[in-house]
Scaffold this active site. Structure first.
Site, PDB file in Angstrom:
ATOM      1  N   LYS A 185      33.081  38.056  31.946  1.00 11.32           N
ATOM      2  CA  LYS A 185      32.894  38.850  33.168  1.00 11.32           C
ATOM      3  C   LYS A 185      33.908  40.003  33.193  1.00 11.32           C
ATOM      4  O   LYS A 185      34.884  40.021  32.429  1.00 11.32           O
ATOM      5  CB  LYS A 185      33.072  37.966  34.415  1.00 11.32           C
ATOM      6  CG  LYS A 185      32.344  36.627  34.351  1.00 11.32           C
ATOM      7  CD  LYS A 185      30.850  36.742  34.120  1.00 11.32           C
ATOM      8  CE  LYS A 185      30.137  35.402  34.230  1.00 11.32           C
ATOM      9  NZ  LYS A 185      29.389  34.968  33.050  1.00 11.32           N
TER      10      LYS A 185
HETATM   11  C1  LIG Z   1      24.161  33.231  36.034  1.00  9.95           C
HETATM   12  C2  LIG Z   1      25.321  32.301  35.828  1.00  9.95           C
HETATM   13  N1  LIG Z   1      25.549  31.336  36.720  1.00  9.95           N
HETATM   14  C3  LIG Z   1      26.586  30.492  36.571  1.00  9.95           C
HETATM   15  C4  LIG Z   1      27.448  30.586  35.524  1.00  9.95           C
HETATM   16  C5  LIG Z   1      28.574  29.628  35.396  1.00  9.95           C
HETATM   17  O1  LIG Z   1      29.804  30.247  35.491  1.00  9.95           O
HETATM   18  P1  LIG Z   1      31.118  29.560  34.833  1.00  9.95           P
HETATM   19  O2  LIG Z   1      31.035  29.798  33.367  1.00  9.95           O
HETATM   20  O3  LIG Z   1      32.247  30.290  35.463  1.00  9.95           O
HETATM   21  O4  LIG Z   1      31.085  28.140  35.181  1.00  9.95           O
HETATM   22  C6  LIG Z   1      27.251  31.578  34.573  1.00  9.95           C
HETATM   23  C7  LIG Z   1      28.162  31.686  33.440  1.00  9.95           C
HETATM   24  O5  LIG Z   1      28.311  32.652  32.783  1.00  9.95           O
HETATM   25  C8  LIG Z   1      26.160  32.468  34.714  1.00  9.95           C
HETATM   26  O6  LIG Z   1      25.911  33.431  33.825  1.00  9.95           O
END
Ligand SMILES: Cc1ncc(COP(=O)(O)O)c(C=O)c1O
Length: 375
Positions: A185
């Site tokens: 990100k």
């Molecule tokens: C659309 C989406 N939702 C949720 C997540 C989950 O985030 P995290 O990796 O911080 O748990 C991601 C991860 O990249 C994502 O792309």
């Protein structure tokens, strides 16, 4: 960067002042959810214009917290796009509810708004739309639909901090918005996430649930829920706080470099470039292109790697993955042709501020050469 170096898919924008901010926290000995986390919550709430921001340990933890806090569980249905990172559907399963998959619009890779109403049943408790790759889905329209059927909207804005629809930030349209600070990100804490909401009661529940179910009542620690430990650490928060000071510059660099890709690749017939509707600001968490059906995407990934370029597929057709296939046996070719196509033929190209226009031209030229001659 020169042509002989490897260009990874993503390199986080970490500068000396970010490292210093983390080290300063390490010297304090205060590691868990304190003033730095509070500062990050205030930063995000102020930037987004949200009443409450609640930090947590990941963008998966935030989604999980949101579902639990909204009381979604067994017997309930939650509408999700068929194409996203698996966390979006996994959390629905984890609370015992059923994810109801809806196909995407192949031009934007976001949930096809026209298909949502048909998927709503008497069991639907929420819509969990994703702002895929940093582009807002039709979130205002989705919220109107949710209002009509008295269901909740949990925005998965994991990839879309800073993205807007009609000038309003993603994450601030629905009942609650969820962000991730994963290293791919724009700003990162390694692992980390943030929820935003204008609802006081919901914010209180989220705070309690992320911290073992604790609420301070009359100065006393009471455990009023069976909560989680989904807290963020102080050094993670310090890292994001430091990067966040140049957040708009980070986004502007990405938007400028995305423009270079558009210029370089616009005449290439064998690929489809992402569409950006006029009323939306895309923040380009991923620059995701779609290859024509005849092209072997995985071969192209290997060929690009040999030329020193890191690429990858974008996201999963979630109902096509083993767990969901075994459980729901949904015919994806028939029900989710666009999600399946995006999963099979989608390709994410490197895009971050440490690259320059020469790198983007080099990557684009390699793709052109490979598509025209080698594969
Ligand atoms: C659309 C989406 N939702 C949720 C997540 C989950 O985030 P995290 O990796 O911080 O748990 C991601 C991860 O990249 C994502 O792309």
């Amino acid at each position: 960067m020169t042509e002989t170096k490897f260009i990874p898919l993503m390199v986080p924008d970490i500068q000396q002042q970010d490292i210093d901010a983390v080290v300063a926290v390490l010297h304090t000995g205060m590691f868990i959810q304190g003033s730095k986390v509070e500062e990050l919550e205030n930063n995000l709430a102020e930037y987004l214009g949200a009443k409450h921001a609640i930090a947590a340990s990941s963008g998966t933890a935030t989604l999980h917290l949101a579902l639990v806090a909204l009381g979604i569980g067994k017997g309930d249905e939650v509408i999700v796009p068929a194409f996203s990172y698996m966390a979006t559907a996994n959390v629905v399963e984890l609370v015992g509810a059923k994810p109801v998959f809806v196909d995407i619009d192949i031009n934007t890779f976001n949930i096809d708004t026209n298909l949502i109403e048909n998927a709503i049943t008497e069991h639907t408790k929420a819509i969990l739309p994703v702002h895929e790759f940093g582009l807002a889905c039709d979130i205002a329209e989705i919220c109107k639909l949710a209002e009509k059927y008295h269901i909740k909207v949990i925005e998965d804005a994991a990839c879309a901090l800073g993205a807007t629809e009609s000038g309003k930030f993603t994450g601030t349209f629905g009942d609650v918005g969820s962000f991730s600070f994963h290293p791919r990100k724009a700003v990162t804490s390694g692992e980390g996430g943030m929820l935003v909401t204008d609802n006081d009661e919901l914010a209180g529940k989220l705070r309690t649930l992320r911290n073992h179910g604790i609420e301070i009542q009359n100065g006393k620690t009471e455990f009023i829920e069976a909560g989680f430990n989904y807290r963020m650490t102080e050094f993670q928060a310090a890292l994001v706080n430091s990067q966040f000071q140049r957040f708009e510059t980070i986004l502007e660099d990405k938007i400028r470099l995305a423009g270079v890709y558009f210029n370089c690749l616009k005449d290439l017939k064998k690929i489809r470039l992402p569409e950006v509707p006029e009323n939306k600001r895309h923040t380009w968490q991923s620059f995701h292109i779609l290859l024509d059906d005849g092209i072997d995407r995985d071969d192209l990934i290997i060929s690009l790697a040999k030329k020193g370029i890191g690429t990858n597929y974008g996201a999963q057709c979630m109902p096509y993955q083993k767990y969901f296939q075994e459980k729901y046996k949904l015919p994806c070719e028939k029900l989710f042709p666009n999600a399946l196509r995006a999963y099979m033929q989608g390709l994410v190209l490197p895009l971050y501020g440490k690259l320059d226009e020469t790198d983007i031209r080099f990557i684009s030229d390699c793709i052109k050469t490979l598509l025209e001659w080698e594969i």
